[in-house]
Motif scaffolding. Structure first.
Motif, PDB file in Angstrom:
ATOM      1  N   UNK A   6       0.824  -1.154  -0.011  1.00 26.92           N
ATOM      2  CA  UNK A   6       0.086   0.036  -0.193  1.00 26.92           C
ATOM      3  C   UNK A   6       0.752   1.340  -0.176  1.00 26.92           C
ATOM      4  N   UNK A   7       0.524   2.269  -0.551  1.00 30.20           N
ATOM      5  CA  UNK A   7       1.155   3.430  -1.052  1.00 30.20           C
ATOM      6  C   UNK A   7       0.102   4.536  -0.670  1.00 30.20           C
ATOM      7  N   UNK A   8       0.279   5.828  -0.178  1.00 26.52           N
ATOM      8  CA  UNK A   8      -0.483   6.724   0.272  1.00 26.52           C
ATOM      9  C   UNK A   8      -0.164   7.761  -0.890  1.00 26.52           C
ATOM     10  N   UNK A   9      -1.367   8.341  -1.661  1.00 26.83           N
ATOM     11  CA  UNK A   9      -1.451   9.069  -2.673  1.00 26.83           C
ATOM     12  C   UNK A   9      -2.161  10.286  -2.373  1.00 26.83           C
ATOM     13  N   UNK A  25       1.438  -6.524 -12.457  1.00 28.55           N
ATOM     14  CA  UNK A  25       1.338  -5.413 -11.659  1.00 28.55           C
ATOM     15  C   UNK A  25      -0.107  -4.761 -11.482  1.00 28.55           C
ATOM     16  N   UNK A  26      -0.647  -4.819 -10.707  1.00 32.86           N
ATOM     17  CA  UNK A  26      -2.133  -4.281 -10.520  1.00 32.86           C
ATOM     18  C   UNK A  26      -2.497  -3.390  -9.388  1.00 32.86           C
ATOM     19  N   UNK A  27      -3.498  -2.577  -9.596  1.00 31.15           N
ATOM     20  CA  UNK A  27      -3.755  -1.401  -8.733  1.00 31.15           C
ATOM     21  C   UNK A  27      -5.262  -1.354  -8.258  1.00 31.15           C
ATOM     22  N   UNK A  28      -5.531  -1.136  -7.002  1.00 29.23           N
ATOM     23  CA  UNK A  28      -6.898  -0.929  -6.634  1.00 29.23           C
ATOM     24  C   UNK A  28      -6.752   0.340  -5.490  1.00 29.23           C
ATOM     25  N   UNK A  29      -7.858   1.085  -5.299  1.00 31.11           N
ATOM     26  CA  UNK A  29      -7.993   1.947  -4.503  1.00 31.11           C
ATOM     27  C   UNK A  29      -8.419   1.942  -3.060  1.00 31.11           C
ATOM     28  N   UNK A  30      -8.645   2.937  -2.235  1.00 28.63           N
ATOM     29  CA  UNK A  30      -8.880   2.681  -0.594  1.00 28.63           C
ATOM     30  C   UNK A  30     -10.123   2.025  -0.492  1.00 28.63           C
ATOM     31  N   UNK A  31     -11.225   1.810  -1.475  1.00 27.75           N
ATOM     32  CA  UNK A  31     -12.411   1.287  -1.447  1.00 27.75           C
ATOM     33  C   UNK A  31     -12.302  -0.159  -1.954  1.00 27.75           C
ATOM     34  N   UNK A  85     -11.251   5.065 -11.040  1.00 28.62           N
ATOM     35  CA  UNK A  85     -10.494   4.400  -9.668  1.00 28.62           C
ATOM     36  C   UNK A  85      -9.614   5.249  -8.952  1.00 28.62           C
ATOM     37  N   UNK A  86      -9.347   6.503  -9.446  1.00 31.55           N
ATOM     38  CA  UNK A  86      -8.595   7.508  -8.875  1.00 31.55           C
ATOM     39  C   UNK A  86      -9.325   8.628  -8.171  1.00 31.55           C
ATOM     40  N   UNK A 114      -8.403  10.243  -2.296  1.00 29.96           N
ATOM     41  CA  UNK A 114      -7.076  10.526  -1.967  1.00 29.96           C
ATOM     42  C   UNK A 114      -6.866   9.588  -0.649  1.00 29.96           C
ATOM     43  N   UNK A 115      -5.887   8.935  -0.579  1.00 29.72           N
ATOM     44  CA  UNK A 115      -5.423   8.114   0.534  1.00 29.72           C
ATOM     45  C   UNK A 115      -4.620   6.640   0.073  1.00 29.72           C
ATOM     46  N   UNK A 116      -4.897   5.594   0.624  1.00 27.65           N
ATOM     47  CA  UNK A 116      -4.396   4.309   0.305  1.00 27.65           C
ATOM     48  C   UNK A 116      -4.605   3.876  -0.934  1.00 27.65           C
ATOM     49  N   UNK A 117      -3.509   3.676  -1.808  1.00 23.03           N
ATOM     50  CA  UNK A 117      -3.753   2.607  -3.125  1.00 23.03           C
ATOM     51  C   UNK A 117      -2.880   1.302  -2.758  1.00 23.03           C
ATOM     52  N   UNK A 118      -3.418   0.410  -3.535  1.00 23.23           N
ATOM     53  CA  UNK A 118      -2.826  -0.889  -3.308  1.00 23.23           C
ATOM     54  C   UNK A 118      -2.204  -1.687  -4.409  1.00 23.23           C
ATOM     55  N   UNK A 119      -0.869  -1.662  -4.334  1.00 20.72           N
ATOM     56  CA  UNK A 119      -0.227  -2.320  -5.572  1.00 20.72           C
ATOM     57  C   UNK A 119      -0.168  -3.812  -5.238  1.00 20.72           C
ATOM     58  N   UNK A 120      -0.459  -4.626  -6.400  1.00 22.37           N
ATOM     59  CA  UNK A 120      -0.189  -6.215  -6.442  1.00 22.37           C
ATOM     60  C   UNK A 120       0.792  -6.599  -7.246  1.00 22.37           C
TER      61      UNK A 120
END
Length: 424
Positions: free
Chosen positions: A250-253, A284-290, A329-330, A333-339
């Motif tokens: 997880x990375x804060x954006x 490499x995937x990405x999901x948002x805070x929800x 998806x963007x 603002x908050x945590x984003x989850x890289x997979x």
């Protein structure tokens, strides 16, 4: 360095498939036999059993708690959610096939939200299991976003619908699913809300990846699910994955900033090419805070070093209209989850594949020729508070960066029945 989720609670339900649930265990680690680690749900996730008809579906409550169930091929399950007349609502499902399994080409999940009278609250969202390279966990949400003229604006008892696709040609076993329901304040996304992105809709932003960190990387162990995703910031991070595994980070954006990420996969453990080329062998995937889908990038793998990169639109881009997966998806603002995933077909061995994850979070850069890199760290997270209410600060805008809006491979759920039967 690892980020730890908080314990989840919720209503109690029952299911006959408890042994199939991916419940808590040691995150990011294979067992002694070399079996790849499975997706691990949040501690305290409550068992529920979705119903085949709308009436009587288990109640999912908004907040930090998560729920777990399972879904069979072609099966549709209903859950009940209570919505007020103002808050935006996001109900998500994470489907996690058994590591190493091969799924049918039309298999996956679809999620939707329906008003009490059956009116769809926006379109359904469907995600495949990416069987070309191996079965990966997939996640997305159905939403009720409050804005002028939006459907499903009234308070009432709504239905969250989860449906699985056709498993022909793949594993027909029930797939564990993790469910979560979060809300956002009714004033989220309006101009002037603190933390909003650029104010002009239709602005432009660059989708070109800037110069990335390229160091050897700090050792880290990625999480085995959303709840224990390892926290990362700008820099390089080094991990190892067994074929068939997915690791979470997880990375804060902050609002108005773009996320850039690159996964550098090393050589196969054998030291040479695999027996065959694996299409979509690394991901490499990405999901948002929800837990909403943002984007997914894959490339082929044949045991030689390869790189997969992604670049996002600015987070919480104010005053725009969400068009396409990445822009939609963007919106937070908050945590984003890289997979990061390695196909079970890759490597031809149970030994681990080295991967270096390079991360940068930068102020939004205008589109144009030869843009200069703009590096920067991430601010403190805004979304996903302990009360389960997301602090959404703007809707995404539309710009020339829409060229990067690439979704998953096109597919149609063969089992989807668009004409709803009465009481079903």
């Amino acid at each position: 360095m690892r980020g730890h989720g908080k314990a989840r609670g919720g209503i109690v339900g029952v299911t006959a498939l408890g042994l199939l649930m991916a419940v808590t265990g040691r995150a990011g680690a294979a067992d002694e036999t070399g079996t790849p680690a499975a997706y691990v749900m949040a501690p305290g996730a409550q068992l529920v059993e979705g119903t085949a008809a709308k009436e009587g579906g288990p109640l999912l409550r908004p907040g930090p708690q998560t729920y777990k169930d399972s879904v069979r091929p072609g099966e549709r399950r209903y859950y009940t959610v209570e919505l007020d007349g103002g808050s935006s609502a996001y109900v998500s499902a994470v489907a996690a096939p058994r590591p190493g399994s091969t799924m049918g080409p039309r298999d996956g999940i679809e999620v939707a939200l329906e008003a009490p009278d059956g009116t769809p609250c926006g379109g359904g969202r469907h995600r495949t299991f990416l069987s070309a390279g191996g079965a990966y966990p997939v996640a997305d949400y159905a939403e009720r976003v409050v804005r002028s003229g939006s459907p499903c604006a009234s308070a009432g008892t709504y239905h969250f619908v989860l449906e699985r696709g056709d498993a022909t040609g793949g594993d027909g076993s029930p797939v564990p699913v993790e469910l979560k329901y979060v809300t956002a304040p009714p004033d989220a996304g309006r101009p002037g809300v603190r933390g909003g992105g650029p104010s002009a809709s239709g602005g432009t932003w660059s989708s070109q990846v800037p110069e990335m960190p390229d160091g050897p990387g700090t050792q880290i162990t990625g999480g085995s699910g959303f709840h224990d995703a390892a926290e990362v910031a700008a820099g390089s991070w080094k991990d190892e994955l067994r074929p068939g595994e997915t690791r979470f980070y997880r990375v804060s954006v902050d609002a108005g900033r773009q996320l850039f990420a690159r996964a550098r996969f090393g050589a196969a453990p054998s030291g040479g090419p695999t027996a065959r080329y694996v299409a979509g062998g690394v991901r490499l995937g990405l999901n948002n805070s929800a837990r909403g889908y943002v984007m997914n990038r894959t490339t082929g793998y044949q045991g030689r070093p390869v790189t997969v990169s992604l670049a996002t639109p600015p987070a919480a881009y104010a005053n725009g209209v969400a068009i396409g997966d990445a822009v939609r998806g963007m919106r937070f603002a908050g945590w984003y989850y890289l997979q990061v995933s390695v196909s079970p077909k890759a490597g031809g061995t149970s030994a681990e594949v080295p991967v270096t994850l390079d991360v940068d979070v930068a102020a939004a850069r205008p589109a144009g020729p030869d843009p200069k890199p703009a590096a920067g760290g991430a601010a403190a997270p805004v979304g996903g508070g302990p009360d389960g209410r997301l602090r959404v600060v703007g809707y995404a805008g539309v710009g020339t960066g829409s060229a990067l809006l690439v979704g998953l491979a096109g597919w149609t759920l063969a089992a989807r029945r668009r004409a709803r039967r009465p009481g079903a």
